[in-house]
Design an enzyme around this catalytic site. Structure first.
Site, PDB file in Angstrom:
ATOM      1  N   HIS A  72      -3.609  -5.110   0.654  1.00 24.96           N
ATOM      2  CA  HIS A  72      -3.098  -5.491   1.977  1.00 24.96           C
ATOM      3  C   HIS A  72      -3.129  -7.009   2.152  1.00 24.96           C
ATOM      4  CE1 HIS A  72      -2.640  -1.599   4.089  1.00 24.96           C
ATOM      5  NE2 HIS A  72      -3.492  -1.180   3.163  1.00 24.96           N
TER       6      HIS A  72
ATOM      7  N   GLU B  27      -1.619  -8.757   4.206  1.00 28.62           N
ATOM      8  CA  GLU B  27      -1.618  -9.124   5.635  1.00 28.62           C
ATOM      9  C   GLU B  27      -3.023  -9.172   6.218  1.00 28.62           C
ATOM     10  OE1 GLU B  27      -2.262  -4.794   6.021  1.00 28.62           O
ATOM     11  OE2 GLU B  27      -1.143  -6.063   4.605  1.00 28.62           O
TER      12      GLU B  27
ATOM     13  N   CYS C 239       0.827  -1.203   0.000  1.00 21.84           N
ATOM     14  CA  CYS C 239       0.000   0.000   0.000  1.00 21.84           C
ATOM     15  C   CYS C 239       0.867   1.262   0.000  1.00 21.84           C
ATOM     16  CB  CYS C 239      -1.003  -0.035   1.157  1.00 21.84           C
ATOM     17  SG  CYS C 239      -2.366   1.149   0.932  1.00 21.84           S
TER      18      CYS C 239
END
Length: 233
Positions: free
Chosen positions: A208, A210, A113
């Site tokens: 993202h 994660e 990002c």
């Protein structure tokens, strides 16, 4: 085979835990957990003097530049848009120095990002300061599909369109030197960049990973970091 050491940039914020409210070096737990699920050892890198970046990166097998606030428009010669967030000058300086050190040293690099946006700015690119429909309500990830570009590094890692968690309102405008777009959203927004001429694995994604369950992007970074560590003996 030993686990490669993957550094992840963090940020300084006032935080509260127990009876304490103090400045803290923070990072959402999804980042180190993703590194761990991909077989790496996670090391958190709090902001420091940019002059220390080269020494820090030299001890790593791989580097992740995490998501976070907007990059200061002054970094790419623009005036702030009314929707651009307040600058994080110290974090910008530290993470740009980390990126420079990774590129110079051939250390595998993954931007997430803000990390993608910083990589573009580090190489002379610019940013769109506001766009809609790439985030949910405050604090909530949206999802949309990204289309990897065939024949790219990302296209080899993700050979099919994928639905990804996303939370951003800025994006790539003019590409930085040597960068190649390796994924797009349906509206044409750049969703991934790579640097084909880099000395080491260099990839950045606008979404993202994660916050999701697909580990393939991080798997690729950890594999590149492991190969580099093995080659170094």
């Amino acid at each position: 085979m030993s686990q490669p050491l993957i550094g992840i940039s963090t940020y300084l914020e006032e935080a509260r835990w127990g009876v304490w409210t103090l400045p803290a070096a923070l990072l959402p737990a999804g980042y180190p957990r993703l590194v761990q699920r991909s077989g790496g050892l996670a090391a958190l890198l709090p902001p420091d003097d940019p002059a220390a970046a080269a020494a820090a990166v030299a001890r790593l097998d791989g580097l992740v530049i995490a998501g976070g606030p907007d990059v200061a428009p002054a970094r790419y010669g623009a005036e702030p848009h009314p929707r651009t967030g307040p600058p994080a000058a110290d974090r910008d300086a530290w993470e740009l120095a980390l990126i420079e050190a990774a590129l110079t040293g051939g250390v595998p690099l993954l931007g997430i990002c803000r990390g993608l946006q910083l990589l573009n700015v580090a190489l002379g690119g610019t940013l769109v300061q506001h766009l809609d429909d790439h985030a949910g309500p405050p604090g909530v990830f949206a999802r949309h599909t990204v289309e990897p570009v065939a024949g790219t590094l990302l296209g080899a890692v993700l050979p099919e369109p994928v639905s990804v968690p996303t939370y951003h309102h800025q994006a790539v405008d003019r590409l930085g030197r040597g960068l190649r777009v390796s994924a797009y959203a349906a509206d044409g927004t750049v969703e991934a960049l790579e640097l084909p001429a880099a000395r080491g694995f260099t990839l950045a994604v606008q979404w993202h990973p994660e916050a999701g369950t697909d580990t393939r992007v991080m798997d690729a970074l950890v594999a590149a970091a492991r190969d580099r560590a093995c080659a170094a003996g």
